[in-house]
Design an enzyme around this catalytic site. Structure first.
Site, PDB file in Angstrom:
ATOM      1  N   GLU A  24      -6.251   8.310  -9.239  1.00  0.00           N
ATOM      2  CA  GLU A  24      -6.816   9.112  -8.109  1.00  0.00           C
ATOM      3  C   GLU A  24      -6.056  10.136  -7.828  1.00  0.00           C
ATOM      4  OE1 GLU A  24      -9.997   7.486  -6.932  1.00  0.00           O
ATOM      5  OE2 GLU A  24      -9.692   5.594  -8.916  1.00  0.00           O
ATOM      6  N   SER A  35      -0.773   6.155  -7.828  1.00  0.00           N
ATOM      7  CA  SER A  35      -2.522   6.298  -8.637  1.00  0.00           C
ATOM      8  C   SER A  35      -2.936   7.437  -8.912  1.00  0.00           C
ATOM      9  CB  SER A  35      -3.385   5.544  -7.131  1.00  0.00           C
ATOM     10  OG  SER A  35      -4.807   5.744  -7.879  1.00  0.00           O
ATOM     11  N   TYR A  42      -7.702   7.255   0.519  1.00  0.00           N
ATOM     12  CA  TYR A  42      -7.213   6.554  -0.143  1.00  0.00           C
ATOM     13  C   TYR A  42      -6.046   7.749  -1.305  1.00  0.00           C
ATOM     14  CZ  TYR A  42      -5.653   3.774  -4.043  1.00  0.00           C
ATOM     15  OH  TYR A  42      -4.287   2.879  -5.290  1.00  0.00           O
TER      16      TYR A  42
HETATM   17  P1  NDP Z   1      -4.291  -5.269  -3.161  1.00  0.00           P
HETATM   18  O1  NDP Z   1      -4.339  -4.973  -2.274  1.00  0.00           O
HETATM   19  O2  NDP Z   1      -3.837  -6.612  -3.903  1.00  0.00           O
HETATM   20  O3  NDP Z   1      -2.425  -5.986  -1.813  1.00  0.00           O
HETATM   21  C1  NDP Z   1      -2.014  -4.630  -1.580  1.00  0.00           C
HETATM   22  C2  NDP Z   1      -1.434  -6.065  -0.179  1.00  0.00           C
HETATM   23  O4  NDP Z   1      -1.641  -4.785   0.787  1.00  0.00           O
HETATM   24  C3  NDP Z   1      -1.991  -6.771   0.194  1.00  0.00           C
HETATM   25  O5  NDP Z   1      -1.694  -8.220  -0.370  1.00  0.00           O
HETATM   26  C4  NDP Z   1      -2.058  -6.370   1.765  1.00  0.00           C
HETATM   27  O6  NDP Z   1      -0.331  -7.817   2.456  1.00  0.00           O
HETATM   28  C5  NDP Z   1      -1.043  -5.190   1.771  1.00  0.00           C
HETATM   29  N1  NDP Z   1      -2.248  -4.635   3.107  1.00  0.00           N
HETATM   30  C6  NDP Z   1      -3.261  -4.386   2.472  1.00  0.00           C
HETATM   31  N2  NDP Z   1      -4.409  -3.646   3.893  1.00  0.00           N
HETATM   32  C7  NDP Z   1      -3.298  -3.323   4.565  1.00  0.00           C
HETATM   33  C8  NDP Z   1      -3.084  -1.732   5.635  1.00  0.00           C
HETATM   34  N3  NDP Z   1      -4.023  -1.829   5.964  1.00  0.00           N
HETATM   35  N4  NDP Z   1      -1.613  -2.017   6.196  1.00  0.00           N
HETATM   36  C9  NDP Z   1      -0.266  -2.763   5.471  1.00  0.00           C
HETATM   37  N5  NDP Z   1      -0.926  -3.549   4.929  1.00  0.00           N
HETATM   38  C10 NDP Z   1      -2.257  -4.034   3.946  1.00  0.00           C
HETATM   39  O7  NDP Z   1      -3.070  -4.741  -3.697  1.00  0.00           O
HETATM   40  P2  NDP Z   1      -3.070  -4.295  -5.732  1.00  0.00           P
HETATM   41  O8  NDP Z   1      -1.697  -5.184  -5.758  1.00  0.00           O
HETATM   42  O9  NDP Z   1      -3.986  -3.891  -6.504  1.00  0.00           O
HETATM   43  O10 NDP Z   1      -1.402  -2.995  -5.817  1.00  0.00           O
HETATM   44  C11 NDP Z   1      -0.701  -2.816  -5.272  1.00  0.00           C
HETATM   45  C12 NDP Z   1      -0.441  -1.639  -4.958  1.00  0.00           C
HETATM   46  O11 NDP Z   1      -0.355  -0.607  -6.061  1.00  0.00           O
HETATM   47  C13 NDP Z   1      -1.292  -0.377  -3.685  1.00  0.00           C
HETATM   48  O12 NDP Z   1      -1.030  -0.202  -2.462  1.00  0.00           O
HETATM   49  C14 NDP Z   1      -2.128   0.089  -4.898  1.00  0.00           C
HETATM   50  O13 NDP Z   1      -3.077   1.177  -3.756  1.00  0.00           O
HETATM   51  C15 NDP Z   1      -1.550   0.657  -5.872  1.00  0.00           C
HETATM   52  N6  NDP Z   1      -2.327   0.329  -6.366  1.00  0.00           N
HETATM   53  C16 NDP Z   1      -3.196  -0.692  -7.546  1.00  0.00           C
HETATM   54  C17 NDP Z   1      -4.008  -0.347  -8.765  1.00  0.00           C
HETATM   55  C18 NDP Z   1      -4.680  -1.345  -9.201  1.00  0.00           C
HETATM   56  O14 NDP Z   1      -5.666  -0.947 -10.012  1.00  0.00           O
HETATM   57  N7  NDP Z   1      -4.737  -2.015  -9.146  1.00  0.00           N
HETATM   58  C19 NDP Z   1      -4.224   0.910  -9.181  1.00  0.00           C
HETATM   59  C20 NDP Z   1      -3.001   2.351  -8.935  1.00  0.00           C
HETATM   60  C21 NDP Z   1      -2.269   1.666  -7.634  1.00  0.00           C
HETATM   61  P3  NDP Z   1      -0.442  -8.628   3.666  1.00  0.00           P
HETATM   62  O15 NDP Z   1      -2.294  -8.883   3.698  1.00  0.00           O
HETATM   63  O16 NDP Z   1       0.582  -9.608   3.235  1.00  0.00           O
HETATM   64  O17 NDP Z   1       0.279  -7.837   4.598  1.00  0.00           O
END
Ligand code: NDP
Length: 326
Positions: free
Chosen positions: A128, A126, A150
């Site tokens: 960030e 990210s 984060y």
């Molecule tokens: P989402 O939050 O939509 O999806 C992330 C998935 O991770 C969830 O669907 C969930 O799947 C799983 N998850 C959520 N919380 C936890 C936890 N505490 N422990 C383990 N698994 C967890 O994220 P995005 O699709 O938007 O982003 C994908 C990745 O890219 C993430 O790592 C995010 O930090 C990173 N990112 C995103 C950005 C954005 O703007 N979207 C920007 C930069 C980086 P389930 O419930 O099925 O286990």
């Protein structure tokens, strides 16, 4: 033989779009969730690909089960997208955030190393991590100055990936992505919250919107564009980290004003500032240079902030009309 991809975090925004893209490219796609039995996989249904992927459960904090899944799936490529993904929530759940991101990434790298298979690995990084860029424009080699739990977790994962790549010659890379949005963004994220309020107002509601710091600057892109960049990264012969963004930053005020302008309303009549929503620390400026991705991956964004807002608003209006008619 088609390539096999394992997408960890397939239920999320990026996981669903990436699965759709890889299926179109002829991949066999496996996807993991913390609990594949209980998850509704709404995003996969929305994109109409639920039946096309193989879903499994995985807790990435458990090295043994991560290793077991790699043995069972035998993927060519692993996309590690799972983890607590909200900057705001990371102040309330710092330990969960750190464990799910930093330890989850380390476990995957260890599992790949121990499995002794040629597996390409993508880590979801990210922008960030750069913290407040102030007057300069960050690139892939700029120092990381994370300011939220984060971002600290993402910085740790970034350095772990680099260390494993250098120590063991692994094909592992980090995509350092700026904010990217879509209709699949959950409503707790500020962009979707804004779009939802604007769409409700357009359909005759009287929705008011509470927001925190409107002066922050971010670079907002389109999630389907960004998963294309992610897929390109693992298709390179040589692993490397890439920054992915549109290269254009805007304030949150500009985002809000643009959204309300699309329905011919003045945002100032509907938005109230709530000090409770201001984060303990925030990033004022977040400017990045995307030329490495343009040259190395041949990647350019198709959507900029205005296009993202228009597409999200269109989808939200459709969704609200559907909800009202059902
Ligand atoms: P989402 O939050 O939509 O999806 C992330 C998935 O991770 C969830 O669907 C969930 O799947 C799983 N998850 C959520 N919380 C936890 C936890 N505490 N422990 C383990 N698994 C967890 O994220 P995005 O699709 O938007 O982003 C994908 C990745 O890219 C993430 O790592 C995010 O930090 C990173 N990112 C995103 C950005 C954005 O703007 N979207 C920007 C930069 C980086 P389930 O419930 O099925 O286990």
């Amino acid at each position: 033989m088609s390539r096999r991809a394992l997408i960890c975090g397939i239920s999320g925004q990026d996981g669903a779009y990436l699965a759709q893209l890889l299926l179109r490219k002829g991949y066999e796609v496996w996807g993991s969730s913390r609990d594949a039995e209980m998850n509704s996989f709404r995003n996969l249904h929305t994109l109409n690909i639920f039946k096309d992927v193989r879903l499994v459960s995985l807790n990435t904090s458990d090295l043994g089960s991560t290793l077991g899944l790699l043995r069972q799936c035998q993927p060519d490529e692993v996309f590690s997208l799972a983890g607590q993904s909200s900057v705001g929530l990371s102040y309330e759940q710092p330990i969960e955030t750190m464990q799910s991101i930093a330890q989850g990434t380390l476990n995957f790298l260890e599992a790949i190393r121990l499995s002794a298979r040629e597996i390409r690995f993508y880590n979801a990084g990210s922008t960030e991590c750069f913290g407040d860029t102030g007057d300069y424009v960050a690139d892939e080699e700029s120092p990381l100055r994370p300011r939220s739990p984060y971002a600290v977790a993402k910085a740790s994962a970034f350095w772990t990936v680099r260390a494993y790549r250098e120590a063991y010659g692994m094909h592992a890379c980090t995509g350092i992505l700026s904010n990217h949005e879509s209709p699949l963004r959950p409503r707790r994220f500020v962009t979707r919250k804004i779009i939802h309020a604007v769409a409700s107002l357009a359909l005759g509601g009287n929705e008011r919107l509470s927001l925190g710091n409107l002066n922050i600057e971010r670079d907002w892109g389109w999630a389907p564009d960004y998963v294309d960049a992610i897929a390109r990264m693992l298709a390179q012969d040589a692993p490397a980290d890439y920054l992915i963004a549109t290269g254009r930053s805007h304030t949150l005020t500009e985002f809000v004003a643009t959204a309300y302008r699309l329905i011919d309303r003045d945002w100032q009549e509907f938005v109230t500032l709530d000090p409770e929503l201001i984060r303990p620390t925030d990033i004022a400026h977040n400017k990045v240079n995307v030329s490495k991705a343009a040259v190395g991956l041949g990647w350019r964004p198709k959507y900029y902030m205005q296009d993202v807002i228009a597409a999200m608003l269109d989808a939200e209006l459709g969704l609200l009309r559907e909800e009202r008619n059902s």
